[in-house]
Design a protein around this motif. Structure first.
Motif, PDB file in Angstrom:
ATOM      1  N   LEU A 156       0.811  -1.211   0.000  1.00 35.78           N
ATOM      2  CA  LEU A 156       0.000   0.000   0.000  1.00 35.78           C
ATOM      3  C   LEU A 156       0.848   1.266   0.000  1.00 35.78           C
ATOM      4  N   GLU A 208       1.597   1.514  -3.682  1.00 39.96           N
ATOM      5  CA  GLU A 208       0.392   1.733  -4.497  1.00 39.96           C
ATOM      6  C   GLU A 208      -0.822   1.810  -3.568  1.00 39.96           C
ATOM      7  N   PRO A 209      -1.171   3.014  -3.093  1.00 36.83           N
ATOM      8  CA  PRO A 209      -2.251   3.157  -2.112  1.00 36.83           C
ATOM      9  C   PRO A 209      -3.609   2.614  -2.564  1.00 36.83           C
ATOM     10  N   GLU A 210      -3.868   2.571  -3.844  1.00 35.17           N
ATOM     11  CA  GLU A 210      -5.154   2.089  -4.353  1.00 35.17           C
ATOM     12  C   GLU A 210      -5.066   0.661  -4.892  1.00 35.17           C
ATOM     13  N   ALA A 211      -4.072  -0.091  -4.468  1.00 33.75           N
ATOM     14  CA  ALA A 211      -3.854  -1.446  -4.986  1.00 33.75           C
ATOM     15  C   ALA A 211      -5.069  -2.336  -4.753  1.00 33.75           C
ATOM     16  N   ASP A 212      -5.364  -3.168  -5.752  1.00 35.44           N
ATOM     17  CA  ASP A 212      -6.409  -4.192  -5.650  1.00 35.44           C
ATOM     18  C   ASP A 212      -5.701  -5.454  -5.175  1.00 35.44           C
ATOM     19  N   TYR A 213      -5.856  -5.783  -3.895  1.00 32.27           N
ATOM     20  CA  TYR A 213      -5.105  -6.887  -3.306  1.00 32.27           C
ATOM     21  C   TYR A 213      -6.012  -7.749  -2.440  1.00 32.27           C
ATOM     22  N   SER A 225      -9.115  -5.665  -0.658  1.00 25.99           N
ATOM     23  CA  SER A 225      -9.433  -4.251  -0.847  1.00 25.99           C
ATOM     24  C   SER A 225     -10.604  -4.041  -1.799  1.00 25.99           C
ATOM     25  N   HIS A 226     -10.740  -4.875  -2.815  1.00 23.00           N
ATOM     26  CA  HIS A 226     -11.766  -4.655  -3.834  1.00 23.00           C
ATOM     27  C   HIS A 226     -12.690  -5.849  -4.071  1.00 23.00           C
TER      28      HIS A 226
END
Length: 114
Positions: free
Chosen positions: A36, A39-44, A79-80
């Motif tokens: 994070l 890449e703060p908006e990472a899809d993990y 996260s997503h």
């Protein structure tokens, strides 16, 4: 004396390199915080204390055969991805996992430091 200074420099160098190794709990594997930070908006998602990030490009081009369900997304794991998404391991590789949400498949790559 010069030999002693060289030894101290070499030892200091090894301590410096050891401090740069990613993954405090599992050497080589990146933590969620490290991912994070990059890449703060990472899809993990996290599975078995390992972080997998959605990847496109070469990961999508690899021919994979779904093998076994190794997990399911629960609260706080991703996260997503929605809750209940199945995580499937392919036969060919263990560094790529497939998230299957009602027939929509997305590939995720294990995050390992360099």
């Amino acid at each position: 004396m010069k030999h002693f200074i060289n030894i101290i420099l070499v030892i200091s160098f090894f301590f410096l390199i050891a401090g740069c190794t990613p993954g405090a709990d599992t050497p080589g594997y990146l933590t969620k915080e490290q991912v994070l930070r990059a890449e703060p908006e990472a899809d993990y998602f996290e599975l078995n204390n390992k972080i997998y990030v959605k990847e496109t490009g070469w990961v999508e081009d690899v021919k994979l055969t779904k093998d076994e369900v190794v997990g399911e997304i629960e609260d706080g794991m991703a996260s997503h991805l929605p809750l209940g998404t199945k995580i499937i391991a392919p036969k060919e590789r263990r560094d790529i996992l497939i998230a299957d949400n009602r027939g929509v498949e997305v590939r995720y790559l294990l995050q390992i430091g360099e």
